[in-house]
Design a protein around this motif. Sequence first.
Motif, mmCIF file in Angstrom:
data_model
loop_
_atom_site.group_PDB
_atom_site.id
_atom_site.type_symbol
_atom_site.label_atom_id
_atom_site.label_comp_id
_atom_site.label_asym_id
_atom_site.label_seq_id
_atom_site.Cartn_x
_atom_site.Cartn_y
_atom_site.Cartn_z
ATOM 1 N N ASP A 63 0.649 -1.316 -0.115
ATOM 2 C CA ASP A 63 -0.004 0.021 0.004
ATOM 3 C C ASP A 63 0.682 1.300 -0.009
ATOM 4 O OD1 ASP A 63 -1.940 -2.216 1.559
ATOM 5 O OD2 ASP A 63 -2.995 -0.620 0.345
ATOM 6 N N GLY A 67 1.343 4.276 -3.137
ATOM 7 C CA GLY A 67 1.262 5.631 -2.452
ATOM 8 C C GLY A 67 2.359 6.493 -2.938
ATOM 9 N N ILE A 130 -5.851 2.865 -3.986
ATOM 10 C CA ILE A 130 -4.881 4.292 -3.391
ATOM 11 C C ILE A 130 -5.462 5.421 -4.172
ATOM 12 C CG2 ILE A 130 -2.834 5.247 -3.038
ATOM 13 C CD1 ILE A 130 -2.012 2.586 -2.075
ATOM 14 N N SER A 377 -2.907 5.963 1.464
ATOM 15 C CA SER A 377 -2.831 4.644 1.730
ATOM 16 C C SER A 377 -3.321 4.025 2.776
ATOM 17 C CB SER A 377 -1.276 4.337 1.410
ATOM 18 O OG SER A 377 -0.624 4.818 2.896
ATOM 19 N N SER A 380 -6.419 2.364 1.625
ATOM 20 C CA SER A 380 -6.341 0.968 1.328
ATOM 21 C C SER A 380 -6.080 0.123 2.310
ATOM 22 C CB SER A 380 -5.335 1.402 0.077
ATOM 23 O OG SER A 380 -5.285 -0.027 -0.794
#
Length: 456
Positions: A63, A67, A130, A377, A380
Motif C-alpha cells: 500500500d 502510494g 489508493i 494509503s 487502502s
Amino acid sequence: MNERKYLKWYQKVAYGSGDMAANCGYALISSFIMFYLTTAVGLDSMIIGSLMMASKLLDGVSDIFFGGLMDRTKSKLGQARPWMLYGQIGVSASLFLIFCIPNTSETMQYAYFFVFYTAYNAVFYTANSIAYAALAAKITKNEQERVQLGSIRFIFATFTTLLISYNTTDLIEYFGGGTKGWRMVALIFALIALAVNTICVLMVKEVPDEETIVSHSENQVHTEKVSFATSLKLLFKNPYYLIILGLYLANYIYSGITQGSAILFMTYYMGDPKLLGTFSLFQLIPVMIILTLTPMLVKKFGSMWKMNLYARIITLLMGVVFIVGAMNKNLPVMLVSTFLRNMAGGPLTGTLNALVAETSDYTWRTQKARIDGVMFSCSSIGVKLGGGIGSAVVGWMLKWGGYDGTAAVQSAQAIDTIFFMYAIMPILFGIVMAVLLYFLKVEQANKEWDAAHSTV
C-alpha cells in the motif's frame, strides 16, 4: 481557501460511481469467498483464513509502496488517474480467476487461490484503490465538496453491495450452480467494474499543482516532490495519521467479520439464506439516506468529529438491542435495530475520506510537503488489511467452532460461534472505534494552525 467550487454535479456523480467498480469485487469477495471455497470447492476454512492473513501481510506492505509511486507519477492524466485506470484491468482479471479454482489436488487449489487472491489485493486493487482515494483530494480543494464526494461514493458502494447481496445466490443457481455458477457471476461483476471504473476516470480531472499553492503567511508554501523515505518520515510525524489508520483497521476488521459470517448466520442460525438480502437492505438503505444529509449534519454540528462521536454512541446502543432481538430470533427487532444502527454509523463512512484529506492537509501545513498518495494509503491499508484480518478471523473461528462446509446441519458450537461473530463482535469493535474517534481532532488542529499563522 475552501470557498471555490471545483466540480460539476456530473463529475461528483462520476467520481462516486468509482466505488461501484470497487465494490463489484470487494463485496463479492468479502461476503462470499469463504462460503464459495468451503461449500462449492470443499476447502478447509482454517487454511483459507491463514492464507488470507498471509496475503494481507504482503498487501499491507504494498500500500505505502504504491502510494509513493503515485506521488512521483507524471502523466497527461495526472498522478492518480493512470493508476486507477490501468489497475482496474488487473482487478477485473484476478477477480474472475479467484472464482475459477481448478479441479486438481487440494494443495494446488490452495496455491492457486493464494496467488490470485494476493495479485488481486496486493497489486491491482492496491494501485486502483489508493489512486481512487487520493483522487478526492486531487480533483477538489473544497472541504464541502470532499464531504459530498465521500457521501456520493458510498451511495454507489451501498447500492452495489445491496445488488450483490440480493442477487448472487439466485444468479449462481440461474447459471447452473456449483463452480460454474460462481465463475459466471464473477465474470459479470468483473466486466461491470471495468466499464464503470473507466467512465469514472475519464469524467474527472485533477487540479494542477499550482492551484494547491496557498498563502498562510508572508512566504507561500509550495508543493514539492519528496522522496519515498521522506514521505514515510513525514507520515509518522502526523499523529492523526496513526489514529485514522487505527480507525480504518477497526472499521474494516469488524466489517470483514460481519460480512464474512453474514451468509452463515442467515443460513445456519436464522435458517434462511435469502434473509441476507433483507438484512443488507436494512443495513444499506439507511446509510444511503443519511449520506444525503451528512454535509448538512457536519454544518449543524460544526465538525465531522463531533457528529461522528455522537453517532457512534447510538450505534453501540442499537447493537445491544440487536443482540437481544437475535437471542430471541425476533426478526422485527433485529431489522429495526439494524436500520437505526446503520443510519447512525453512515456519516462516518461518508466522512472518512474527508478526514484523511484533513489529515493530509495537516502534514502540508506543518511540514510544508504534499504526500497525498502515501497519506491516502491508510484507506487502502484499512480496507484490505482490516478486511483480510476479519476474513481470516472468520475462517479460524469457524474451524475452532467445528464448522463443516459440506454438512447440511451444523453443530450447536458452530452455530454459537457464528452468532458471536455476527451479533456480538460489532459491539467490541464499536467501542474501539469510539475511543479512536474521540482523539481524532484533526479539524480543530488545522483551524488552530491557521489561526496561529494568519497574517490578518
